[in-house]
Design a protein around this motif. Structure first.
Motif, PDB file in Angstrom:
ATOM      1  N   VAL A   7       0.835  -1.201   0.000  1.00 26.45           N
ATOM      2  CA  VAL A   7       0.000   0.000   0.000  1.00 26.45           C
ATOM      3  C   VAL A   7       0.872   1.255   0.000  1.00 26.45           C
ATOM      4  O   VAL A   7       0.589   2.213  -0.728  1.00 26.45           O
ATOM      5  N   ARG A  33     -11.164  -0.839  -8.826  1.00 24.91           N
ATOM      6  CA  ARG A  33     -11.152   0.376  -8.007  1.00 24.91           C
ATOM      7  C   ARG A  33     -12.533   1.008  -8.056  1.00 24.91           C
ATOM      8  O   ARG A  33     -13.093   1.217  -9.131  1.00 24.91           O
ATOM      9  N   PHE A  98      -8.126  -1.374   1.055  1.00 23.36           N
ATOM     10  CA  PHE A  98      -7.454  -2.205   0.070  1.00 23.36           C
ATOM     11  C   PHE A  98      -7.745  -3.678   0.334  1.00 23.36           C
ATOM     12  O   PHE A  98      -7.618  -4.136   1.471  1.00 23.36           O
ATOM     13  N   ILE A 106      -2.445  -5.815  -4.747  1.00 19.80           N
ATOM     14  CA  ILE A 106      -3.717  -5.180  -4.422  1.00 19.80           C
ATOM     15  C   ILE A 106      -4.768  -5.654  -5.419  1.00 19.80           C
ATOM     16  O   ILE A 106      -4.637  -5.424  -6.625  1.00 19.80           O
ATOM     17  N   VAL A 109      -9.394  -1.540  -4.453  1.00 14.40           N
ATOM     18  CA  VAL A 109      -9.353  -0.397  -3.546  1.00 14.40           C
ATOM     19  C   VAL A 109     -10.682   0.327  -3.635  1.00 14.40           C
ATOM     20  O   VAL A 109     -11.258   0.468  -4.717  1.00 14.40           O
TER      21      VAL A 109
END
Length: 123
Positions: A7, A33, A98, A106, A109
């Motif tokens: 992150v 996202r 996250f 990842i 998010v």
């Protein structure tokens, strides 16, 4: 990938270095996202194209990271973004949530913003 700092690397790549290759390395292929306005990007390539186009357009952009915390398969970052609007800095306090993969990337998010200046309605 070391999930203990992914992150921080993501945030530095966006907010400081604007290093899109490093950012891409932090993201899983099937990355998603969801932004503060429900805007959604459902692949790593789509998101990288969006963010690489957006960031250079933000005048006076700064990011201050207050803290990052990791839990099992999840991380949370509290930060403030500043952008110059009409010649004045405008700050937005945010929390990013996250979702992390087992290989330290990842997977997703979600961005949540505070709206300073608004009052809670009276009930």
């Amino acid at each position: 990938m070391d999930e203990r700092d992914v992150v921080e690397r993501y945030l530095e790549a966006i907010g400081v270095t604007r290093d899109w290759d490093t950012l891409g390395e932090c993201l899983a292929e099937d990355f998603t996202r969801v932004g503060p306005y429900g805007d959604t990007y459902t692949s790593r390539s789509e998101y990288l194209e969006f963010i690489a186009d957006l960031m250079p357009k933000l005048p006076g952009y700064e990011m201050r990271i207050d803290r990052v915390r990791y839990a099992t398969n999840t991380a949370y970052a509290e930060l403030t973004e500043t952008v110059t609007i009409d010649g004045r800095p405008h700050q937005t306090p945010e929390t990013l949530v996250f979702d992390l993969t087992c290989d330290g990337r990842i997977a997703g998010v979600r961005v949540f913003i505070q709206t300073p200046g608004r009052s809670m309605p009276k009930f």
